[in-house]
Scaffold this motif. Structure first.
Motif, mmCIF file in Angstrom:
data_model
loop_
_atom_site.group_PDB
_atom_site.id
_atom_site.type_symbol
_atom_site.label_atom_id
_atom_site.label_comp_id
_atom_site.label_asym_id
_atom_site.label_seq_id
_atom_site.Cartn_x
_atom_site.Cartn_y
_atom_site.Cartn_z
ATOM 1 N N GLN A 14 22.404 58.874 -18.555
ATOM 2 C CA GLN A 14 20.978 58.565 -18.698
ATOM 3 C C GLN A 14 20.596 57.366 -17.836
ATOM 4 O OE1 GLN A 14 20.886 58.148 -22.978
ATOM 5 N NE2 GLN A 14 19.855 60.125 -23.210
ATOM 6 N N ILE A 15 21.462 56.365 -17.803
ATOM 7 C CA ILE A 15 21.200 55.191 -16.960
ATOM 8 C C ILE A 15 21.213 55.590 -15.492
ATOM 9 C CG2 ILE A 15 22.104 52.947 -16.231
ATOM 10 C CD1 ILE A 15 23.061 52.614 -19.203
ATOM 11 N N GLN A 16 22.161 56.425 -15.096
ATOM 12 C CA GLN A 16 22.216 56.878 -13.703
ATOM 13 C C GLN A 16 20.979 57.689 -13.341
ATOM 14 O OE1 GLN A 16 24.605 55.906 -11.404
ATOM 15 N NE2 GLN A 16 23.080 56.763 -10.008
ATOM 16 N N ASP A 17 20.497 58.487 -14.276
ATOM 17 C CA ASP A 17 19.275 59.256 -14.041
ATOM 18 C C ASP A 17 18.087 58.319 -13.822
ATOM 19 O OD1 ASP A 17 17.944 61.836 -13.885
ATOM 20 O OD2 ASP A 17 16.989 61.291 -15.778
ATOM 21 N N ALA A 18 18.033 57.225 -14.588
ATOM 22 C CA ALA A 18 16.960 56.240 -14.397
ATOM 23 C C ALA A 18 17.077 55.584 -13.022
ATOM 24 C CB ALA A 18 17.007 55.189 -15.495
ATOM 25 N N ILE A 19 18.304 55.326 -12.576
ATOM 26 C CA ILE A 19 18.520 54.763 -11.238
ATOM 27 C C ILE A 19 18.038 55.749 -10.175
ATOM 28 C CG2 ILE A 19 20.259 54.052 -9.544
ATOM 29 C CD1 ILE A 19 21.955 53.064 -11.974
ATOM 30 N N ASP A 20 18.500 56.991 -10.280
ATOM 31 C CA ASP A 20 18.174 58.014 -9.286
ATOM 32 C C ASP A 20 16.682 58.310 -9.209
ATOM 33 O OD1 ASP A 20 20.898 58.204 -8.773
ATOM 34 O OD2 ASP A 20 21.166 60.019 -9.993
ATOM 35 N N ASN A 21 16.006 58.253 -10.355
ATOM 36 C CA ASN A 21 14.582 58.595 -10.410
ATOM 37 C C ASN A 21 13.673 57.376 -10.430
ATOM 38 O OD1 ASN A 21 14.559 61.616 -10.593
ATOM 39 N ND2 ASN A 21 15.974 61.126 -12.257
ATOM 40 N N GLN A 22 14.250 56.211 -10.224
ATOM 41 C CA GLN A 22 13.512 54.946 -10.178
ATOM 42 C C GLN A 22 12.588 54.780 -11.379
ATOM 43 O OE1 GLN A 22 11.782 54.771 -6.230
ATOM 44 N NE2 GLN A 22 13.677 53.913 -5.436
ATOM 45 N N ILE A 23 13.184 54.888 -12.548
ATOM 46 C CA ILE A 23 12.461 54.708 -13.801
ATOM 47 C C ILE A 23 12.700 53.282 -14.282
ATOM 48 C CG2 ILE A 23 12.276 55.457 -16.204
ATOM 49 C CD1 ILE A 23 13.233 58.240 -15.197
ATOM 50 N N ALA A 24 11.629 52.533 -14.472
ATOM 51 C CA ALA A 24 11.740 51.143 -14.904
ATOM 52 C C ALA A 24 12.098 51.065 -16.390
ATOM 53 C CB ALA A 24 10.431 50.402 -14.646
ATOM 54 N N VAL A 25 12.820 50.010 -16.735
ATOM 55 C CA VAL A 25 13.231 49.801 -18.112
ATOM 56 C C VAL A 25 12.924 48.372 -18.557
ATOM 57 C CG1 VAL A 25 15.097 51.499 -17.987
ATOM 58 C CG2 VAL A 25 15.597 49.101 -17.484
ATOM 59 N N ASN A 26 12.801 48.190 -19.872
ATOM 60 C CA ASN A 26 12.764 46.887 -20.524
ATOM 61 C C ASN A 26 14.125 46.685 -21.160
ATOM 62 O OD1 ASN A 26 10.003 46.300 -20.073
ATOM 63 N ND2 ASN A 26 9.436 47.596 -21.775
ATOM 64 N N VAL A 27 14.481 45.422 -21.418
ATOM 65 C CA VAL A 27 15.769 45.130 -22.032
ATOM 66 C C VAL A 27 15.547 44.538 -23.419
ATOM 67 C CG1 VAL A 27 17.976 43.925 -21.759
ATOM 68 C CG2 VAL A 27 16.706 44.661 -19.727
ATOM 69 N N TRP A 28 16.289 45.066 -24.382
ATOM 70 C CA TRP A 28 16.211 44.634 -25.771
ATOM 71 C C TRP A 28 17.592 44.227 -26.246
ATOM 72 C CZ3 TRP A 28 11.773 45.326 -29.045
ATOM 73 C CH2 TRP A 28 10.649 45.819 -28.363
ATOM 74 N N GLN A 29 17.626 43.312 -27.216
ATOM 75 C CA GLN A 29 18.893 42.895 -27.811
ATOM 76 C C GLN A 29 18.662 42.583 -29.279
ATOM 77 O OE1 GLN A 29 20.652 39.195 -26.313
ATOM 78 N NE2 GLN A 29 22.579 40.315 -26.133
ATOM 79 N N ASN A 30 19.468 43.162 -30.142
ATOM 80 C CA ASN A 30 19.337 42.971 -31.595
ATOM 81 C C ASN A 30 17.921 43.244 -32.082
ATOM 82 O OD1 ASN A 30 22.062 42.163 -31.834
ATOM 83 N ND2 ASN A 30 21.514 40.095 -31.212
ATOM 84 N N GLY A 31 17.295 44.279 -31.530
ATOM 85 C CA GLY A 31 15.959 44.675 -31.952
ATOM 86 C C GLY A 31 14.829 43.831 -31.396
ATOM 87 N N SER A 32 15.150 42.881 -30.512
ATOM 88 C CA SER A 32 14.130 42.012 -29.927
ATOM 89 C C SER A 32 14.046 42.208 -28.424
ATOM 90 C CB SER A 32 14.462 40.543 -30.205
ATOM 91 O OG SER A 32 14.456 40.281 -31.574
ATOM 92 N N TYR A 33 12.828 42.194 -27.935
ATOM 93 C CA TYR A 33 12.563 42.286 -26.501
ATOM 94 C C TYR A 33 13.052 40.997 -25.847
ATOM 95 C CZ TYR A 33 9.563 42.355 -22.312
ATOM 96 O OH TYR A 33 9.080 42.333 -21.037
ATOM 97 N N ILE A 34 13.911 41.120 -24.799
ATOM 98 C CA ILE A 34 14.424 39.907 -24.153
ATOM 99 C C ILE A 34 14.085 39.799 -22.670
ATOM 100 C CG2 ILE A 34 16.301 39.589 -25.798
ATOM 101 C CD1 ILE A 34 18.205 40.608 -23.517
ATOM 102 N N ASP A 35 13.736 40.913 -22.018
ATOM 103 C CA ASP A 35 13.471 40.849 -20.584
ATOM 104 C C ASP A 35 12.588 42.016 -20.166
ATOM 105 O OD1 ASP A 35 14.814 39.279 -18.069
ATOM 106 O OD2 ASP A 35 14.294 41.325 -17.516
ATOM 107 N N GLN A 36 11.659 41.725 -19.239
ATOM 108 C CA GLN A 36 10.783 42.798 -18.752
ATOM 109 C C GLN A 36 11.531 43.818 -17.927
ATOM 110 O OE1 GLN A 36 7.726 41.050 -16.366
ATOM 111 N NE2 GLN A 36 9.023 40.894 -14.567
ATOM 112 N N GLY A 37 12.757 43.488 -17.513
ATOM 113 C CA GLY A 37 13.584 44.441 -16.789
ATOM 114 C C GLY A 37 12.993 44.818 -15.452
ATOM 115 N N GLY A 38 12.926 46.108 -15.194
ATOM 116 C CA GLY A 38 12.456 46.635 -13.925
ATOM 117 C C GLY A 38 13.291 47.845 -13.563
ATOM 118 N N LEU A 39 13.478 48.052 -12.271
ATOM 119 C CA LEU A 39 14.305 49.162 -11.817
ATOM 120 C C LEU A 39 15.776 48.751 -11.868
ATOM 121 C CD1 LEU A 39 12.274 50.377 -8.714
ATOM 122 C CD2 LEU A 39 12.284 51.341 -11.015
#
Length: 65
Positions: A14-39
């Motif tokens: 699934q992560i590789q598919d996001a890389i291949d299709n340039q799908i942006a992600v947010n990063v969460w840890q312990n149920g809390s948003y920690i980073d806006q992420g990106g590609l």
């Protein structure tokens, strides 16, 4: 991969598919948003690299945005 907002990427495939299709992600840890992420630039067995920052797969969750 369907572009569903908030979809949690749980597998290397699934992560590789996001890389291949340039799908942006947010990063969460312990149920809390920690980073806006990106590609996702790349992944290893243990980490996901987003904009040069390393996030551990064991402790972080990656959600599509």
């Amino acid at each position: 991969m369907l572009r569903l907002v908030g979809k949690i990427l749980k597998t290397n495939e699934q992560i590789q598919d996001a890389i291949d299709n340039q799908i942006a992600v947010n990063v969460w840890q312990n149920g809390s948003y920690i980073d806006q992420g990106g590609l996702i630039q790349r992944q290893t067995d243990d980490v996901v690299v987003i904009d040069g920052d390393f996030f551990l797969k064991a402790t972080c969750e990656f959600r599509t945005r």
